[in-house]
Enzyme design. Structure first.
Site, PDB file in Angstrom:
ATOM      1  N   HIS A  71       0.837  -1.205   0.000  1.00  8.66           N
ATOM      2  CA  HIS A  71       0.000   0.000   0.000  1.00  8.66           C
ATOM      3  C   HIS A  71       0.876   1.261   0.000  1.00  8.66           C
ATOM      4  O   HIS A  71       0.711   2.147  -0.854  1.00  8.66           O
ATOM      5  CB  HIS A  71      -0.917  -0.018   1.234  1.00  8.66           C
ATOM      6  N   GLU A  72       1.819   1.322   0.921  1.00  9.64           N
ATOM      7  CA  GLU A  72       2.663   2.527   1.014  1.00  9.64           C
ATOM      8  C   GLU A  72       3.569   2.662  -0.208  1.00  9.64           C
ATOM      9  O   GLU A  72       3.888   3.771  -0.627  1.00  9.64           O
ATOM     10  CB  GLU A  72       3.480   2.511   2.315  1.00  9.64           C
ATOM     11  N   HIS A 112       1.752   4.588  -2.784  1.00 15.37           N
ATOM     12  CA  HIS A 112       1.879   6.034  -2.557  1.00 15.37           C
ATOM     13  C   HIS A 112       3.272   6.518  -2.986  1.00 15.37           C
ATOM     14  O   HIS A 112       3.410   7.552  -3.643  1.00 15.37           O
ATOM     15  CB  HIS A 112       1.700   6.352  -1.068  1.00 15.37           C
ATOM     16  N   GLU A 145      -4.627   7.818  -3.000  1.00 21.97           N
ATOM     17  CA  GLU A 145      -5.150   6.558  -2.480  1.00 21.97           C
ATOM     18  C   GLU A 145      -5.520   5.595  -3.608  1.00 21.97           C
ATOM     19  O   GLU A 145      -5.476   4.386  -3.435  1.00 21.97           O
ATOM     20  CB  GLU A 145      -6.351   6.834  -1.558  1.00 21.97           C
TER      21      GLU A 145
HETATM   22 ZN    ZN Z   1      -3.030   5.238   1.839  1.00 30.29          ZN
END
Ligand code: ZN
Length: 489
Positions: free
Chosen positions: A254-255, A258, A284
Site C-alpha cells: 500500500h505505502e 503512494h 489513495e
Molecule cells: Zn493510503
C-alpha cells in the site's frame, strides 16, 4: 527575471522547506526520542510560521498579478501557487500557529487516551482541535459550506454532495454482498508464528517488486505505516505482527503505491507545486490498486504463496486457491485499517457522516463516543467493546484532519476505474502477475497517471488516464465478481 521566474524561484525554497517539515514528521514517527515531544511541537510551530509567512508574502501576490505562464505547465504552477496564496491569506497567522501547536500536542494526548481506553481524557483537547478547525473552515469557506472548504484541502474540486451520492450508490450493494459472504463458511486464517525479521525481508522484496526505488527511498518500522516526501526522497514505513504477516506485506505494498506515485512524477517538476501527488483521493487510488487489485489478485497471490513457502516453509495453507481465499478473507472486525476490501468503505462512510455532523455543529464531542457506538452497531451488527476499537482508533480527527476520510473511498472508486482501464489495455496481465512481475501494470500507471503529478486537477487526472468520467460501478462490479468467485456465491 520575469515575474513568473521570480515567483517560481521563491516558491522553490518554500517547497524545499515544506519537504523539511515533512521529514520532521517522518522523524517524529520513526526515530524521535519520546522525551522530545514538547520541543518538537515548538519546532513544528516555528517552521509552520516560516511557511505561513512565505505563502502569504505580499511579493507572491504581486508576482501572481504580473506573471505570464507561457505554457500549460506554467499555468498549472500558477494555479497551485494562487490556490495556496489565497488559502493561506484567508487564515489569520495566529489561528494557523494555534492549530499547528494544538494538533501536535493533541497527538500525544490522544495516544495516551487510546492506550488507556479513556475517551473523556481526550475530550477537552479534542474540543480545542475541533473548535479551531471549525474556525479555520469558516475562514476558508467565506460564507460557503465549511465542510466542503475543509474537504478541498485534501481533494481540490470535490463536493460533499457528490460524495454523498457516491456513498448512496455504494452502500446497498456493499451491504448485500457482505451479507451473502458472511453467510458462507469462512476461509482458513493464518495461525502460525512468522519470524518478524523474515517478514521484513520479504516485505522489502515486495517493495522492489512493485517498483519502489530504494536508492531514493527507505523503509523503517512505525506503529502506523505511512509514506512521506516527494521526488528523490520518498520514505515509507511498515510494521510487523508475529501472527499476521499479511499486515506487514500489504501495508508495505500500500505505502509503495503512494511512494511510487511520488517517485514517478516527471523530474522536471521537482520542488515545484507539480512535484507532489495531486490529491489524497488520487494518491489513495495508487496505493489501493497496488495493494488490492494487483496485490490481492488471484495471479499475484499465487506468486506470493510460493515466496512465503520459500521464506517460512509449510505454514498450514495447502494450495494457491486456499491461499487466495485467506488473503481476501472477510471477517468481523472493528478497525478500519485492517478491514477487507468489501467492508472498508462502510468504515469510511461512518466517519464521513459523523465528521460532517461535527463540523456543522449538529454533533458535539461529548456525544461523539455514543454516536459512534450506536452507528457502528447499526452498520456492523455488533457492539464496540472499547474506545481503542471505536472512536479513538484513528489519528485523523485528533490531528484535525476533518474532511480527509472520504478521500479514501474516492481513491477506492478511482482504483476500480483505473483497474478496469488497465485490464483493457493489458489483457494478459495475469501472466505477468503470476510470476511476480508488475512492471507492465506499474508502467501503465506511471505513463497514464503518475508522471503528471499536479499538472491536471484531481478528477481530470483520472479522466485522462481512463478516457472517461469515473463512476463507482467498476469497483462494485469488481468486488461482486471477486467475492462471488472466492465464496462460491
Ligand atoms: Zn493510503
Amino acid at each position: 527575471m520575469t515575474a513568473f521566474d521570480e515567483l517560481v524561484a521563491f516558491d522553490r525554497d518554500t517547497q524545499a522547506l515544506a519537504q523539511i517539515a515533512g521529514r520532521l514528521g517522518w522523524d517524529q514517527e520513526t526515530m524521535m526520542p519520546r522525551g522530545a515531544a514538547d520541543q518538537r511541537g515548538d519546532e513544528f510551530a516555528a517552521i509552520e510560521a516560516v511557511l505561513h509567512a512565505r505563502r502569504t508574502d505580499p511579493r507572491v501576490g504581486e508576482w501572481l498579478a504580473k506573471a505570464e505562464p507561457g505554457d500549460e505547465v506554467g499555468a498549472a504552477i500558477l494555479r497551485h501557487i494562487r490556490r495556496s496564496y489565497d488559502r493561506t491569506n484567508k487564515v489569520p497567522a495566529k489561528l494557523a500557529a494555534e492549530l499547528a501547536r494544538i494538533t501536535s500536542k493533541s497527538q500525544g494526548v490522544w495516544a495516551e487516551a487510546r492506550a488507556n481506553n479513556d475517551f473523556a481524557a481526550f475530550a477537552p483537547t479534542f474540543k480545542e482541535v475541533l473548535r479551531l478547525r471549525r474556525e479555520e473552515g469558516a475562514a476558508l469557506a467565506e460564507g460557503g459550506d465549511i465542510y466542503d472548504a475543509l474537504l478541498n484541502d485534501y481533494e481540490p474540486g470535490a463536493k460533499s454532495a457528490d460524495l454523498v451520492a457516491m456513498f448512496d450508490a455504494m452502500r446497498p450493494r456493499l451491504v448485500a454482498l457482505r451479507q451473502a459472504v458472511l453467510d458462507r463458511p469462512e476461509p482458513k486464517a493464518l495461525d502460525r508464528h512468522f519470524d518478524e525479521a523474515v517478514q521484513l525481508k520479504l516485505s522489502t522484496t515486495l517493495a522492489t517488486t512493485f517498483g519502489y526505488d530504494l536508492s531514493r527511498g527507505r523503509i523503517d518500522k512505525a506503529v502506523h505505516p505511512f509514506s512521506s516526501g516527494s521526488g528523490n526522497d520518498v520514505r515509507i514505513t511498515t510494521r510487523t505482527a508475529a501472527y499476521d504477516p499479511f499486515n506487514c506485506f500489504y501495508s508495505t505494498i500500500h505505502e509503495v503505491g503512494h511512494a511510487c506515485y511520488e517517485q514517478n512524477i516527471d523530474q522536471a517538476y521537482l520542488l515545484t507545486p507539480l512535484g507532489n501527488g495531486v490529491s489524497m483521493g488520487v494518491h489513495e487510488s495508487q496505493s489501493r490498486i497496488y495493494e488490492n487489485q494487483l496485490g490481492r489478485s488471484r495471479a499475484f497471490a499465487g506468486w506470493l504463496y510460493g515466496q512465503m513457502r520459500d521464506a517460512f516453509g509449510d505454514f498450514g495453507i495447502s494450495s494457491e486457491d486456499e491461499f487466495y481465499a485467506t488473503v481476501n478473507r472477510v471477517s468481523r472486525g472493528y478497525i478500519r485499517t485492517e478491514a477487507d476490501e468489501l467492508q472498508y468503505n462502510l468504515h469510511v462512510l461512518l466517519r464521513f457522516d459523523l465528521e460532517r455532523a461535527l463540523i456543522r455543529g449538529e454533533l458535539e464531542i461529548d456525544d461523539l463516543e455514543a454516536a459512534w457506538n450506536d452507528r457502528f452497531a447499526a452498520d456492523f451488527g455488533y457492539a464496540v467493546d472499547k474506545p481503542s476499537n471505536g472512536v479513538l482508533q484513528d489519528v485523523h480527527w485528533p490531528v484535525g484532519l476533518f474532511g480527509y476520510f472520504p478521500t479514501y473511498s474516492l481513491g477506492n472508486v478511482y482504483a476500480g476505474n483505473l483497474h478496469a482501464a488497465l485490464r483493457e489495455a493489458i489483457p494478459d496481465l495475469d501472466a505477468d502477475l503470476a510470476q511476480g512481475r508488475t512492471a507492465r501494470a506499474t508502467g501503465w500507471l506511471r505513463d497514464n497517471l503518475q508522471q503528471h503529478g499536479g499538472l491536471y486537477e484531481p478528477r481530470e487526472t483520472i479522466v485522462r488516464a481512463i478516457g472517461k468520467e469515473p463512476t463507482e460501478a467498476p469497483l462494485l462490479d469488481y468486488l461482486d465478481a471477486k467475492f462471488s468467485d472466492i465464496y462460491g456465491l
